[in-house]
Write an enzyme that holds these catalytic residues in place. Structure first.
Site, PDB file in Angstrom:
ATOM      1  N   GLY A   1       0.848  -1.196   0.000  1.00 43.49           N
ATOM      2  CA  GLY A   1       0.000   0.000   0.000  1.00 43.49           C
ATOM      3  C   GLY A   1       0.876   1.236   0.000  1.00 43.49           C
ATOM      4  O   GLY A   1       2.025   1.191  -0.437  1.00 43.49           O
ATOM      5  N   SER A   2       0.336   2.327   0.514  1.00 44.00           N
ATOM      6  CA  SER A   2       1.054   3.599   0.455  1.00 44.00           C
ATOM      7  C   SER A   2       2.193   3.625   1.478  1.00 44.00           C
ATOM      8  O   SER A   2       2.179   2.882   2.472  1.00 44.00           O
ATOM      9  CB  SER A   2       0.076   4.743   0.718  1.00 44.00           C
ATOM     10  OG  SER A   2      -0.509   4.565   1.985  1.00 44.00           O
TER      11      SER A   2
ATOM     12  N   VAL B   1       1.193   4.586   5.287  1.00 43.36           N
ATOM     13  CA  VAL B   1       0.592   3.479   6.051  1.00 43.36           C
ATOM     14  C   VAL B   1       1.636   2.390   6.286  1.00 43.36           C
ATOM     15  O   VAL B   1       1.759   1.850   7.390  1.00 43.36           O
ATOM     16  CB  VAL B   1      -0.648   2.914   5.318  1.00 43.36           C
ATOM     17  CG1 VAL B   1      -1.187   1.703   6.058  1.00 43.36           C
ATOM     18  CG2 VAL B   1      -1.734   3.985   5.178  1.00 43.36           C
ATOM     19  N   GLY B   2       2.420   2.087   5.248  1.00 45.63           N
ATOM     20  CA  GLY B   2       3.433   1.027   5.370  1.00 45.63           C
ATOM     21  C   GLY B   2       4.426   1.312   6.490  1.00 45.63           C
ATOM     22  O   GLY B   2       4.827   0.398   7.220  1.00 45.63           O
TER      23      GLY B   2
ATOM     24  N   GLU C   1       5.578  -3.413   0.947  1.00 49.13           N
ATOM     25  CA  GLU C   1       5.811  -2.890  -0.407  1.00 49.13           C
ATOM     26  C   GLU C   1       4.985  -1.625  -0.531  1.00 49.13           C
ATOM     27  O   GLU C   1       3.762  -1.657  -0.337  1.00 49.13           O
ATOM     28  CB  GLU C   1       5.393  -3.913  -1.466  1.00 49.13           C
ATOM     29  CG  GLU C   1       6.352  -5.072  -1.609  1.00 49.13           C
ATOM     30  CD  GLU C   1       7.772  -4.650  -1.924  1.00 49.13           C
ATOM     31  OE1 GLU C   1       7.981  -3.597  -2.549  1.00 49.13           O
ATOM     32  OE2 GLU C   1       8.696  -5.380  -1.513  1.00 49.13           O
TER      33      GLU C   1
ATOM     34  N   CYS D   1       1.961   0.869  -8.656  1.00 46.33           N
ATOM     35  CA  CYS D   1       3.147   1.317  -7.908  1.00 46.33           C
ATOM     36  C   CYS D   1       4.330   1.436  -8.844  1.00 46.33           C
ATOM     37  O   CYS D   1       5.240   2.221  -8.603  1.00 46.33           O
ATOM     38  CB  CYS D   1       3.455   0.346  -6.784  1.00 46.33           C
ATOM     39  SG  CYS D   1       3.670  -1.337  -7.361  1.00 46.33           S
TER      40      CYS D   1
HETATM   41  P1  NAD Z   1      -3.352   2.367   1.421  1.00 49.05           P
HETATM   42  O1  NAD Z   1      -2.024   2.497   2.071  1.00 49.05           O
HETATM   43  O2  NAD Z   1      -4.340   3.437   1.607  1.00 49.05           O
HETATM   44  O3  NAD Z   1      -4.061   1.015   1.951  1.00 49.05           O
HETATM   45  C1  NAD Z   1      -3.434  -0.243   1.860  1.00 49.05           C
HETATM   46  C2  NAD Z   1      -4.086  -1.183   2.865  1.00 49.05           C
HETATM   47  O4  NAD Z   1      -3.722  -0.793   4.198  1.00 49.05           O
HETATM   48  C3  NAD Z   1      -5.613  -1.173   2.837  1.00 49.05           C
HETATM   49  O5  NAD Z   1      -6.087  -2.486   3.010  1.00 49.05           O
HETATM   50  C4  NAD Z   1      -5.946  -0.303   4.043  1.00 49.05           C
HETATM   51  O6  NAD Z   1      -7.234  -0.523   4.564  1.00 49.05           O
HETATM   52  C5  NAD Z   1      -4.877  -0.728   5.016  1.00 49.05           C
HETATM   53  N1  NAD Z   1      -4.597   0.192   6.130  1.00 49.05           N
HETATM   54  C6  NAD Z   1      -4.839   1.530   6.205  1.00 49.05           C
HETATM   55  N2  NAD Z   1      -4.390   2.017   7.389  1.00 49.05           N
HETATM   56  C7  NAD Z   1      -3.838   0.974   8.066  1.00 49.05           C
HETATM   57  C8  NAD Z   1      -3.183   0.845   9.329  1.00 49.05           C
HETATM   58  N3  NAD Z   1      -3.005   1.881  10.141  1.00 49.05           N
HETATM   59  N4  NAD Z   1      -2.737  -0.375   9.696  1.00 49.05           N
HETATM   60  C9  NAD Z   1      -2.881  -1.445   8.889  1.00 49.05           C
HETATM   61  N5  NAD Z   1      -3.497  -1.386   7.681  1.00 49.05           N
HETATM   62  C10 NAD Z   1      -3.962  -0.180   7.276  1.00 49.05           C
HETATM   63  O7  NAD Z   1      -3.068   2.086  -0.150  1.00 49.05           O
HETATM   64  P2  NAD Z   1      -4.105   1.994  -1.371  1.00 49.05           P
HETATM   65  O8  NAD Z   1      -4.646   3.350  -1.657  1.00 49.05           O
HETATM   66  O9  NAD Z   1      -5.046   0.868  -1.172  1.00 49.05           O
HETATM   67  O10 NAD Z   1      -3.114   1.570  -2.569  1.00 49.05           O
HETATM   68  C11 NAD Z   1      -2.345   2.477  -3.300  1.00 49.05           C
HETATM   69  C12 NAD Z   1      -0.903   2.524  -2.797  1.00 49.05           C
HETATM   70  O11 NAD Z   1      -0.340   1.217  -2.831  1.00 49.05           O
HETATM   71  C13 NAD Z   1       0.010   3.365  -3.652  1.00 49.05           C
HETATM   72  O12 NAD Z   1       0.860   4.139  -2.822  1.00 49.05           O
HETATM   73  C14 NAD Z   1       0.837   2.343  -4.428  1.00 49.05           C
HETATM   74  O13 NAD Z   1       2.109   2.807  -4.846  1.00 49.05           O
HETATM   75  C15 NAD Z   1       0.938   1.259  -3.436  1.00 49.05           C
HETATM   76  N6  NAD Z   1       1.200  -0.037  -4.090  1.00 49.05           N
HETATM   77  C16 NAD Z   1       2.448  -0.590  -3.954  1.00 49.05           C
HETATM   78  C17 NAD Z   1       2.766  -1.783  -4.589  1.00 49.05           C
HETATM   79  C18 NAD Z   1       4.128  -2.398  -4.446  1.00 49.05           C
HETATM   80  O14 NAD Z   1       4.246  -3.609  -4.640  1.00 49.05           O
HETATM   81  N7  NAD Z   1       5.161  -1.640  -4.107  1.00 49.05           N
HETATM   82  C19 NAD Z   1       1.773  -2.438  -5.345  1.00 49.05           C
HETATM   83  C20 NAD Z   1       0.512  -1.860  -5.461  1.00 49.05           C
HETATM   84  C21 NAD Z   1       0.234  -0.661  -4.819  1.00 49.05           C
END
Ligand code: NAD
Length: 466
Positions: free
Chosen positions: A213-214, A217-218, A235, A269
Site C-alpha cells: 500500500g502507500s 501506512v506502510g 511494499e 506502484c
Molecule cells: P493504502 O495504504 O491506503 O491502503 C493499503 C491497505 O492498508 C488497505 O487495506 C488499508 O485498509 C490498510 N490500512 C490503512 N491504514 C492501516 C493501518 N493503520 N494499519 C494497517 N493497515 C492499514 O493504499 P491503497 O490506496 O489501497 O493503494 C495504493 C498505494 O499502494 C500506492 O501508494 C501504491 O504505490 C501502493 N502499491 C504498492 C505496490 C508495491 O508492490 N510496491 C503495489 C501496489 C500498490
C-alpha cells in the site's frame, strides 16, 4: 452517529469508479476482537495444514487455480466493475492469479533446506518452518493478484492466512474467498474486512505481516510489527523514472513510456512518474506528447481502453490538487490536465514540463495519470535525477548504447531496473521489491517469498556416543 457505528459495526461500501452511483458491494467491518478470533482460529487450522505435507498443500492450490480458471470471465468483469481496471489488463490479472497458484503449488516440492558438513559426525541441516498465521494487508489496485502473490507462498510455506483487503475492493476479496476456501481446511484462509483499525488489529495479532500500500501506512505497519518483534514486509509507493538516452527510438520508446505512465490511469506502484530525457533526442518529446494525447480516458469495459477512471472521489481530488500545484509552480501542461465530459472519476492523462526536480510533485507519488518531464545533460546527471527521490522501486532505461546502459544500471538505486522495457509489468516468479521508502523487509514473489513466510532452523544430529 459515532455511538451507532460503535454499537452496530461500521458498514463498508465499494462503488464503481466509472459509475459512482453504482454500489458494487457492502460489508460489515470486522472489529479488533473479531480479528483476534480469526487469528486464533487460523492457529488451529494451521496445525492440520502443516500435517498435510507438501503434496496435500500443492493439491489444494491446484484446485483453487482451477476454480479461478473456471470463473475467469466473471472475475475479469468484477475487476473492471469494482476498481475500473481496463478489461484487457483485468483479464491479464486473472490469468496471472491462476499462474501464481499453479507456480506455488509446484514450489511446494522445492528443497526446504540445505545440508552442511557436520563437525561432530551425523547430520547438520536446515529446514524451513512456517511462522503460524500470516496477516496480509492489501491495496485495491491489483485486487486478485496482490492478495494471491502473498497468500499462495504463505500457504505453501505452511502458514494460515488472515487477509485484510482494501475497502475499495470488497467484492473481489469475497470472490477470492469463495474460490479458495473450498480447497482449504476450515479457518485456514480467512478474510477480515475493514479500514485502518482492522488492519492495525491484524498487525497486532498475526505472526508475520506482509503489507502492500502507500508509504505512509506502510511505515506505521513496519513500526507496529517491529515493536512486536515479528517479521514484516512492506511494499509501498514509488516515484519511478524512465531514462531516455540519446539514440532511443522516438516512437516506440514514447509509446512504451506513455503506457507505463498513464495505463490504468497511472494507478500502479510501478507506473512511470518522471521521464528524464538525456541530451538531444529530436522528436522524442513530440512523440511522447502525441502518445499521451492518444490515451484518452474511456470506459474500462471496452477492449480498446488503456486509461480508465481513478478509483474514487478522494483520488480524483488528489490528482486535481496536483494539477493545480503544477500550474501554480510554473509547470507547462504538454498534454492533458483537463476533465472529460462524462460521469465517473476520469481525468485526462497529464504530462508536465518545467518543474524543478526538487519540486514536491517530482519527489512524491501522485497516484494517478500524472508524469513530469526532466532534462539531463548526460547519463550521470540522469542517474542522479532518477535517484534524487525518497523512493527506489523501479527505473527504466531506454537506448541502444550498451556502455551507457551499463553505466546507468550501475548507478541506479532502485530494486528493479528495466532496460528497453516499461517500468510496469511484473514477472511473478522473480523477486520483486524496492529500496529506500519503497520497501521494507524481504522481497516478495518467486522463491524469495517462501523464505519470507518461513523461519529457517538449523538441526544438528550427532551419533549417540558408544
Ligand atoms: P493504502 O495504504 O491506503 O491502503 C493499503 C491497505 O492498508 C488497505 O487495506 C488499508 O485498509 C490498510 N490500512 C490503512 N491504514 C492501516 C493501518 N493503520 N494499519 C494497517 N493497515 C492499514 O493504499 P491503497 O490506496 O489501497 O493503494 C495504493 C498505494 O499502494 C500506492 O501508494 C501504491 O504505490 C501502493 N502499491 C504498492 C505496490 C508495491 O508492490 N510496491 C503495489 C501496489 C500498490
Amino acid at each position: 452517529v459515532t455511538a451507532l457505528i460503535a454499537a452496530t459495526g461500521q458498514v463498508l461500501q465499494s462503488w464503481s469508479p466509472q459509475a459512482p452511483d453504482q454500489l458494487v458491494a457492502e460489508q460489515a467491518s470486522h472489529t479488533p476482537a473479531e480479528v483476534e478470533e480469526a487469528v486464533a482460529l487460523g492457529r488451529v487450522a494451521q496445525r492440520s495444514w502443516w500435517g498435510r505435507g507438501a503434496a496435500g498443500r500443492a493439491a489444494a492450490l491446484t484446485g483453487a487455480a482451477q476454480a479461478i480458471r473456471a470463473r475467469a470471465d466473471e472475475a475479469t468483469n468484477l475487476v473492471v466493475r469494482e476498481v475500473g481496471k481496463p478489461v484487457g489488463e483485468a483479464r491479464g490479472e486473472v490469468g496471472r492469479a491462476v499462474s501464481i497458484l499453479d507456480y506455488y503449488a509446484q514450489a511446494a516440492f522445492a528443497a526446504v533446506g540445505s545440508q552442511y558438513p557436520p563437525s561432530l559426525g551425523g547430520l547438520l541441516y536446515t529446514e524451513r518452518r512456517p511462522h503460524g498465521v500470516a496477516g496480509l494487508i492489501t491495496p485495491w489496485n491489483f485486487p486478485l493478484a496482490i492478495p494471491l502473490w502473498k497468500a499462495a507462498p504463505a500457504l505453501i510455506a505452511g502458514n494460515a492466512v488472515v487477509l485484510k483487503p482494501s475497502p475499495d475492493a470488497l467484492a473481489c476479496a469475497r470472490l477470492l474467498d469463495e474460490m479458495l476456501t473450498p480447497f482449504l481446511p476450515e479457518g485456514l484462509f480467512q478474510v477480515v474486512y475493514g479500514g485502518s483499525e482492522t488492519g492495525s488489529a491484524v498487525v497486532a495479532q498475526a505472526d508475520v505481516i506482509s503489507f502492500t500500500g502507500s508509504s505512509g501506512v506502510g511505515q506505521r505497519v513496519a513500526v507496529q510489527g517491529a515493536e512486536r518483534g515479528i517479521p514484516v514486509q512492506c511494499e509501498m509507493g514509488g516515484q519511478n523514472a524512465a531514462i531516455v538516452l540519446e539514440g532511443a527510438a522516438p516512437e516506440s520508446t514514447a509509446a512504451a513510456i506513455a503506457g507505463a505512465a498513464m495505463g490504468y490511469a497511472g494507478q500502479k506502484c510501478t507506473a512511470t512518474r518522471r521521464v528524464v530525457v538525456v541530451g538531444n533526442n529530436p522528436g522524442f518529446v513530440d512523440a511522447l506528447v502525441e502518445a499521451v494525447r492518444r490515451l484518452a480516458p474511456g470506459d474500462p469495459a471496452e477492449a480498446a481502453t488503456v486509461v480508465g477512471p481513478l478509483i474514487n472521489e478522494r483520488a480524483y481530488g488528489t490528482v486535481q490538487a496536483a494539477l493545480a500545484a503544477a500550474r501554480a509552480g510554473g509547470g507547462r501542461m504538454l498534454a492533458g490536465g483537463g476533465v472529460p465530459d462524462r460521469a465517473g472519476w476520469f481525468v485526462e492523462p497529464a504530462l508536465v514540463d518545467g518543474l524543478a526536480s526538487h519540486d514536491r510533485l517530482c519527489r512524491e507519488e501522485t497516484f494517478g495519470p500524472f508524469a513530469t518531464l526532466l532534462h539531463a545533460a548526460d547519463v550521470a546527471q540522469a542517474v542522479w535525477l532518477a535517484n534524487a527521490v525518497p523512493y527506489g522501486l523501479v527505473t527504466s532505461v531506454h537506448g541502444p548504447d550498451v556502455s551507457e546502459i551499463l553505466s546507468a544500471v550501475a548507478g541506479l538505486d532502485t530494486g528493479m531496473i528495466k532496460v528497453n522495457a516499461p517500468t510496469t509489468g511484473v514477472d511473478f516468479y522473480a523477486p520483486f521489491g524496492g529500496e529506500k521508502g519503497s520497501s521494507y523487509g524481504g522481497r516478495e514473489q518467486g522463491m524469495a517469498a517462501l523464505d519470507f513466510f518461513a523461519s529457517t532452523r538449523t538441526v544438528t544430529i550427532a551419533p549417540h556416543p558408544a
